[in-house]
Design an enzyme around this catalytic site. Structure first.
Site, PDB file in Angstrom:
ATOM      1  N   SER A 259       0.841  -1.195   0.000  1.00 30.32           N
ATOM      2  CA  SER A 259       0.000   0.000   0.000  1.00 30.32           C
ATOM      3  C   SER A 259       0.877   1.246   0.000  1.00 30.32           C
ATOM      4  CB  SER A 259      -0.886   0.013   1.244  1.00 30.32           C
ATOM      5  OG  SER A 259      -0.099   0.294   2.380  1.00 30.32           O
ATOM      6  N   LYS A 260       0.238   2.369  -0.232  1.00 24.84           N
ATOM      7  CA  LYS A 260       0.963   3.635  -0.244  1.00 24.84           C
ATOM      8  C   LYS A 260       1.604   3.884   1.120  1.00 24.84           C
ATOM      9  CE  LYS A 260       0.037   8.572  -0.970  1.00 24.84           C
ATOM     10  NZ  LYS A 260       1.352   8.892  -0.450  1.00 24.84           N
ATOM     11  N   ARG A 261       0.915   3.435   2.181  1.00 24.06           N
ATOM     12  CA  ARG A 261       1.439   3.656   3.531  1.00 24.06           C
ATOM     13  C   ARG A 261       2.782   2.966   3.749  1.00 24.06           C
ATOM     14  NH1 ARG A 261      -2.530   2.390   7.681  1.00 24.06           N
ATOM     15  NH2 ARG A 261      -0.622   2.175   8.904  1.00 24.06           N
TER      16      ARG A 261
END
Ligand code: GLU
Length: 510
Positions: A259-261
């Site tokens: 994910s972007k996180r």
């Protein structure tokens, strides 16, 4: 049958790095088979449309060298290539399914659906529940007509037969059997915006565009069995494309999808290019702006889920096209080993031609020198290329060339304290003064020649080799770091070398 593949992103934001890998695999496969690579913009979800996303997709693919044969910009015989421009087509096919009794019209409002879900926690709109909902299967025909004529909003739902074993053939997963009971009567079309949903548009377009292989990065449930059933409902089962569902990209550490996180936390981009969100103004980092070479990104991505079957690692686009095969794609997800991406970048930078690398470095050099009140135009391209060549083995990104080679362009303004303490001794100023004299006397400053003369002088005088050489380096570089000293002094004008030594003599006081 001609090999025709498509990359079919939805312009709902910046293209994710996983989407880039999907595009790459499609491209490799198309090129390997002399086939066609289609770029189809799947913009049927009007609520999620993001301005700029389509340009971003085009620019990302261009940067990485993933060529498109047919698409919105490229044109082609199967257009339009943007789904929002194909409404008439989808309307026709939705109508066909309705006429054949393979689909039905449903009027349930969001509130009604919510109520049904509240009543039955695992409610699914399907053969077991559709009989108690408001649709063309339960309402009299005149009522259905009246509702539509009065402008009531409706959707077209796919009428999925219960308890059918659906066989899905996938080039990576093999044959998988899924029971239709897990599927709900998917919405295929919405009157509210006169647009199909992803499932209908995707199937119809793959069919009309004569796609031979559907290579997708999305999770394969529920789409794969659903799409098989749709092909069957249209009577196209004999000319179905080959399905290929790629392994998911997983977090570098821990479990689950990348994910972007993860990128934010560990400091790596999850987008090919920097993205400026038009709504929030938020800026997300991109591989290009971080200083990755497109060749390195391609090579890195190619190996996330595929291997060449031997131990080759560095592969150009042409190598990848020659070697690529679904036989060597894994079913299991691929951990996003971003450190490997950095390694690839280092390897490609190191192998890059010095002049080319110097050109990439120019914007950084200009900026840094301007900050110091100097101009990059004071240096010839040859000088810059040779300087870059000497330090490129120590960098991960183009920008690192500055940290490694700044001294080629700027005289030190301070001297590393630790090195001064260790190497600048009471007799050092005098020895450095003497060194200036030795250097002045050398006509041929080529590395080996200057080295021999200086080392002979140190030996003849009985000086401490390490102390003299390190003080020399401290004066020219500003710290005890950098490439071979006499390679530096071969490149740098002798006047500059002498000036730096004299400046150090006057400035360093240990
Ligand atoms: N528009 C779909 C997506 O971006 C395409 C999936 C597919 O390749 O079929 O998820």
């Amino acid at each position: 049958m001609r090999t025709r593949v498509r990359f079919a992103p939805s312009p709902t934001g910046p293209l994710h790095i996983g989407g880039v890998r999907t595009a790459l695999y499609n491209y490799l496969f198309a090129r390997q088979h002399g086939g066609d690579m289609i770029l189809r913009i799947e913009d049927t979800d009007s609520r999620r449309f993001v301005p700029g996303a389509e340009d971003y997709i085009n620019e990302s693919l261009r940067w990485l060298g993933i060529g498109i044969d047919e698409g919105v910009r490229e044109g082609g015989a199967y257009g339009p290539y943007k789904q929002s421009e194909r409404r008439d087509i989808y309307r026709r096919y939705a109508r066909q399914l309705l006429d054949d009794g393979k689909a039905y019209i449903a009027f349930d409002t969001p509130e009604e659906l919510e109520a049904a879900r509240a009543e039955k926690p695992n409610f699914q709109y399907d053969a077991h529940t559709r009989g108690s909902m408001r649709n063309s299967l339960t309402l009299p025909a005149e009522e259905v007509k009246r509702l539509i004529d009065s402008g009531a909003q409706y959707v077209v739902r796919f009428k999925i037969e219960p308890d059918v074993d659906v066989h899905v053939h996938d080039l990576i997963r093999g044959e998988v059997v899924i029971n239709s009971n897990i599927l709900d009567d998917k919405v295929l079309y919405k009157s509210a915006d006169d647009l199909p949903t992803y499932h209908l548009a995707n199937i119809v377009d793959d069919h009309l565009m004569e796609v031979s292989h559907v290579i997708r990065g999305e999770e394969w449930l529920p789409s794969a069995p659903l799409h098989v059933l749709l092909y069957r409902a249209f009577g196209w089962e004999d000319i179905m494309p080959q399905f290929v569902h790629l392994p998911l990209l997983l977090k570098p550490v821990g479990n689950g999808k990348l994910s972007k996180r993860d990128g934010d936390k560990l400091g790596f981009p999850v987008f090919p290019l920097e993205w400026h969100d038009p709504q929030s103004g938020e800026v997300s980092s991109g591989y290009r702006e971080k200083g990755y070479l497109p060749e390195a990104v391609v090579n890195f991505l190619a190996l996330l889920g595929w291997n060449p079957g031997d131990d080759s690692e560095l592969m150009s686009m042409d190598d990848l096209i020659a070697k690529f095969s679904f036989d060597h794609c894994s079913k299991a997800g691929a951990k996003f080993d971003y450190k490997k991406g950095i390694w690839f970048n280092h390897e490609y930078l190191m192998r890059m031609d010095d002049m080319q690398l110097a050109e990439l470095f120019m914007p950084v050099l200009r900026e840094r020198l301007a900050e110091a009140g100097k101009s990059a135009d004071d240096f010839g391209m040859d000088y810059i290329a040779r300087a870059v060549g000497m330090v490129k083995g120590r960098i991960e990104f183009v920008q690192d060339l500055w940290a490694q080679g700044d001294f080629f362009f700027l005289a030190p303004s301070s001297y590393a304290e630790k090195d001064v303490k260790k190497r600048w001794q009471a007799d050092t100023p005098a020895i450095m003064e003497e060194l200036c004299g030795v250097l002045e006397g050398i006509d041929d400053m080529t590395s080996a020649n200057a080295e021999k003369i200086v080392l002979d002088w140190i030996a003849a005088k009985g000086y401490h080799l390490g102390n003299v050489m390190n003080a020399f380096r401290l004066a020219v570089v500003g710290a005890c770091r950098g490439p071979h000293m006499f390679d530096i002094t071969e490149l740098m004008p002798k006047t500059e070398v002498l000036a730096r030594i004299r400046k150090a003599i006057s400035r360093i006081d240990n």
